[in-house]
Write a protein that holds these residues in place. Structure first.
Motif, mmCIF file in Angstrom:
data_model
loop_
_atom_site.group_PDB
_atom_site.id
_atom_site.type_symbol
_atom_site.label_atom_id
_atom_site.label_comp_id
_atom_site.label_asym_id
_atom_site.label_seq_id
_atom_site.Cartn_x
_atom_site.Cartn_y
_atom_site.Cartn_z
ATOM 1 N N MET A 291 7.077 -33.526 -43.124
ATOM 2 C CA MET A 291 8.430 -33.647 -43.674
ATOM 3 C C MET A 291 9.537 -33.278 -42.696
ATOM 4 O O MET A 291 10.709 -33.314 -43.056
ATOM 5 N N GLY A 292 9.176 -32.921 -41.454
ATOM 6 C CA GLY A 292 10.184 -32.490 -40.498
ATOM 7 C C GLY A 292 11.255 -33.530 -40.224
ATOM 8 O O GLY A 292 12.452 -33.224 -40.240
ATOM 9 N N GLU A 293 10.851 -34.767 -40.000
ATOM 10 C CA GLU A 293 11.812 -35.826 -39.702
ATOM 11 C C GLU A 293 12.679 -36.151 -40.904
ATOM 12 O O GLU A 293 13.891 -36.381 -40.774
ATOM 13 N N GLU A 294 12.068 -36.151 -42.096
ATOM 14 C CA GLU A 294 12.849 -36.415 -43.321
ATOM 15 C C GLU A 294 13.897 -35.329 -43.538
ATOM 16 O O GLU A 294 15.015 -35.608 -43.959
ATOM 17 N N ALA A 295 13.512 -34.072 -43.228
ATOM 18 C CA ALA A 295 14.458 -32.969 -43.403
ATOM 19 C C ALA A 295 15.660 -33.107 -42.475
ATOM 20 O O ALA A 295 16.769 -32.689 -42.807
ATOM 21 N N VAL B 58 16.563 -33.160 -48.559
ATOM 22 C CA VAL B 58 15.253 -32.622 -48.178
ATOM 23 C C VAL B 58 15.426 -31.413 -47.258
ATOM 24 O O VAL B 58 16.202 -31.465 -46.292
ATOM 25 N N ARG B 59 14.709 -30.348 -47.557
ATOM 26 C CA ARG B 59 14.628 -29.186 -46.684
ATOM 27 C C ARG B 59 13.176 -28.737 -46.596
ATOM 28 O O ARG B 59 12.391 -28.986 -47.525
ATOM 29 N N VAL B 60 12.816 -28.080 -45.500
ATOM 30 C CA VAL B 60 11.476 -27.508 -45.376
ATOM 31 C C VAL B 60 11.604 -26.013 -45.155
ATOM 32 O O VAL B 60 12.558 -25.538 -44.513
ATOM 33 N N PHE B 61 10.637 -25.272 -45.678
ATOM 34 C CA PHE B 61 10.622 -23.815 -45.527
ATOM 35 C C PHE B 61 9.182 -23.381 -45.330
ATOM 36 O O PHE B 61 8.332 -23.635 -46.192
ATOM 37 N N ALA B 62 8.889 -22.726 -44.214
ATOM 38 C CA ALA B 62 7.544 -22.262 -43.928
ATOM 39 C C ALA B 62 7.490 -20.740 -44.026
ATOM 40 O O ALA B 62 8.370 -20.046 -43.494
ATOM 41 N N GLY B 63 6.477 -20.236 -44.720
ATOM 42 C CA GLY B 63 6.341 -18.797 -44.834
ATOM 43 C C GLY B 63 5.240 -18.411 -45.799
ATOM 44 O O GLY B 63 4.767 -19.230 -46.592
ATOM 45 N N ASP B 64 4.839 -17.161 -45.728
ATOM 46 C CA ASP B 64 3.781 -16.602 -46.574
ATOM 47 C C ASP B 64 4.398 -16.030 -47.838
ATOM 48 O O ASP B 64 5.008 -14.952 -47.810
ATOM 49 N N LEU B 65 4.262 -16.728 -48.941
ATOM 50 C CA LEU B 65 4.893 -16.324 -50.194
ATOM 51 C C LEU B 65 4.221 -15.116 -50.844
ATOM 52 O O LEU B 65 4.680 -14.644 -51.878
ATOM 53 N N ARG B 66 3.164 -14.622 -50.250
ATOM 54 C CA ARG B 66 2.572 -13.381 -50.734
ATOM 55 C C ARG B 66 3.440 -12.178 -50.366
ATOM 56 O O ARG B 66 3.233 -11.076 -50.870
ATOM 57 N N LYS B 67 4.435 -12.409 -49.502
ATOM 58 C CA LYS B 67 5.339 -11.360 -49.067
ATOM 59 C C LYS B 67 6.683 -11.494 -49.789
ATOM 60 O O LYS B 67 7.263 -12.578 -49.850
ATOM 61 N N LYS B 68 7.176 -10.382 -50.326
ATOM 62 C CA LYS B 68 8.416 -10.405 -51.104
ATOM 63 C C LYS B 68 9.605 -10.875 -50.273
ATOM 64 O O LYS B 68 10.476 -11.587 -50.776
ATOM 65 N N ALA C 120 3.446 -27.635 -50.332
ATOM 66 C CA ALA C 120 3.952 -28.995 -50.181
ATOM 67 C C ALA C 120 3.672 -29.622 -48.829
ATOM 68 O O ALA C 120 4.259 -30.643 -48.482
ATOM 69 N N ALA C 121 2.762 -29.033 -48.045
ATOM 70 C CA ALA C 121 2.453 -29.621 -46.744
ATOM 71 C C ALA C 121 1.388 -30.701 -46.836
ATOM 72 O O ALA C 121 1.213 -31.486 -45.911
ATOM 73 N N MET D 196 2.798 -22.443 -46.237
ATOM 74 C CA MET D 196 2.460 -21.448 -45.228
ATOM 75 C C MET D 196 2.158 -22.104 -43.887
ATOM 76 O O MET D 196 2.364 -21.517 -42.829
ATOM 77 N N ASP D 197 1.662 -23.334 -43.936
ATOM 78 C CA ASP D 197 1.259 -24.056 -42.732
ATOM 79 C C ASP D 197 2.473 -24.779 -42.145
ATOM 80 O O ASP D 197 2.766 -25.924 -42.492
ATOM 81 N N GLU D 198 3.169 -24.099 -41.259
ATOM 82 C CA GLU D 198 4.411 -24.651 -40.704
ATOM 83 C C GLU D 198 4.169 -25.935 -39.926
ATOM 84 O O GLU D 198 4.944 -26.885 -40.014
ATOM 85 N N LYS D 199 3.078 -25.972 -39.164
ATOM 86 C CA LYS D 199 2.783 -27.153 -38.348
ATOM 87 C C LYS D 199 2.575 -28.386 -39.220
ATOM 88 O O LYS D 199 3.159 -29.450 -38.963
ATOM 89 N N ALA D 200 1.748 -28.246 -40.263
ATOM 90 C CA ALA D 200 1.491 -29.378 -41.157
ATOM 91 C C ALA D 200 2.749 -29.773 -41.919
ATOM 92 O O ALA D 200 3.030 -30.958 -42.122
#
Length: 268
Positions: A48-52, A58-68, A15-16, A39-43
């Protein structure tokens, strides 16, 4: 049945930027609580940082979903913010070119992991949460909706897109299989397969490439490239109660592109 998703909680991956970002914003505009995931926290924070910070839904979550562990943390973040999850949009997709004659080319493995297996694992985790929050017993109706973003590459062949085509086809079959498995639990699983969408990334790819743009338009019966909003509308339909008896379907949003024989010769 209503197309409304107001008050529902949706998790949107990828969603970035691109179609995932458009879907997330579309859902926010329709009154849904949305967790934007990438995965791209910066983008992600740039978009969406200001909207969050300002918007309660609205919330944002950055991370590699390939990891459990990342998936578990995503669910915790979602439940802490909105107490439940009703909709999952698996919009995280990667496109890579493939050299089918190169034994060192790992693109098939990479895209199956990113585009198919990660979507499956996130779907499994979210489905378990949907079932738990619905309580005991057999549901009277749908308790959740999962929508995967696929591609017409699953049915078309391009010499450079072997890995992307394989991962898209696998995602389509995963959609059907999970739809059957989760139907008794009241969870619907569908997909939207689309062709060319005028996202920021496509605009960049087509910059100064008028021939490529014309080729896409000429091979699309509706004679244009789709907007991201047109994909978002299809996704909203599948996420809403308007599609309460629809599951295991791959809805194609491509302006008729997959209907054309590219040879354009009436000889068989």
């Amino acid at each position: 049945m209503s197309f409304s998703i107001s008050g529902k909680t949706a998790v949107v991956t990828g969603a970035a930027n691109g179609v995932g970002l458009a879907i997330g914003r579309h859902f926010v505009g329709k009154g849904a609580n949305v967790v934007f995931v990438d995965m791209d926290e910066k983008a992600l924070c740039h978009e969406m940082g200001e909207e969050a910070k300002k918007e309660e839904n609205v919330r944002v979550f950055a991370g590699d979903l390939r990891k459990k562990l990342t998936i578990a943390n995503l669910l915790s973040t979602t439940i802490d913010a909105f107490e439940r999850v009703d909709i999952l949009i698996n919009a995280a997709r990667q496109v890579m070119t493939t050299d089918p004659l190169d034994p060192e080319d790992n693109s098939v493995e990479e895209l199956l992991q990113q585009n198919t297996l990660t979507a499956m694992r996130v779907s499994q985790a979210v489905a378990r949460k949907m079932i738990k929050q619905a309580g005991d017993g057999t549901p009277d109706g749908p308790i959740g909706s999962i929508v995967n973003l696929s591609s017409i590459a699953a049915r078309r062949t391009h010499p450079d897109l072997l890995a992307y085509s394989v991962s898209s086809a696998a995602l389509d079959q995963m959609t059907r299989s999970m739809a059957v498995s989760l139907a008794p639990k009241g969870i619907r699983v569908n997909a939207v397969a689309f062709g060319s969408v005028m996202s920021a990334s496509l605009k960049g790819s087509l910059k100064d490439q008028d021939d490529a743009r014309e080729a896409i338009v000429e091979n699309t019966p509706l004679n244009r490239i789709a907007s991201a909003g047109e994909v978002s509308d299809a996704v909203q339909y599948l996420a809403s109660d308007a599609s309460s008896f629809v599951t295991g379907q791959i809805i194609t949003v491509d302006g008729g592109r997959t209907l054309i024989d590219p040879a354009d010769v009436a000889v068989h």
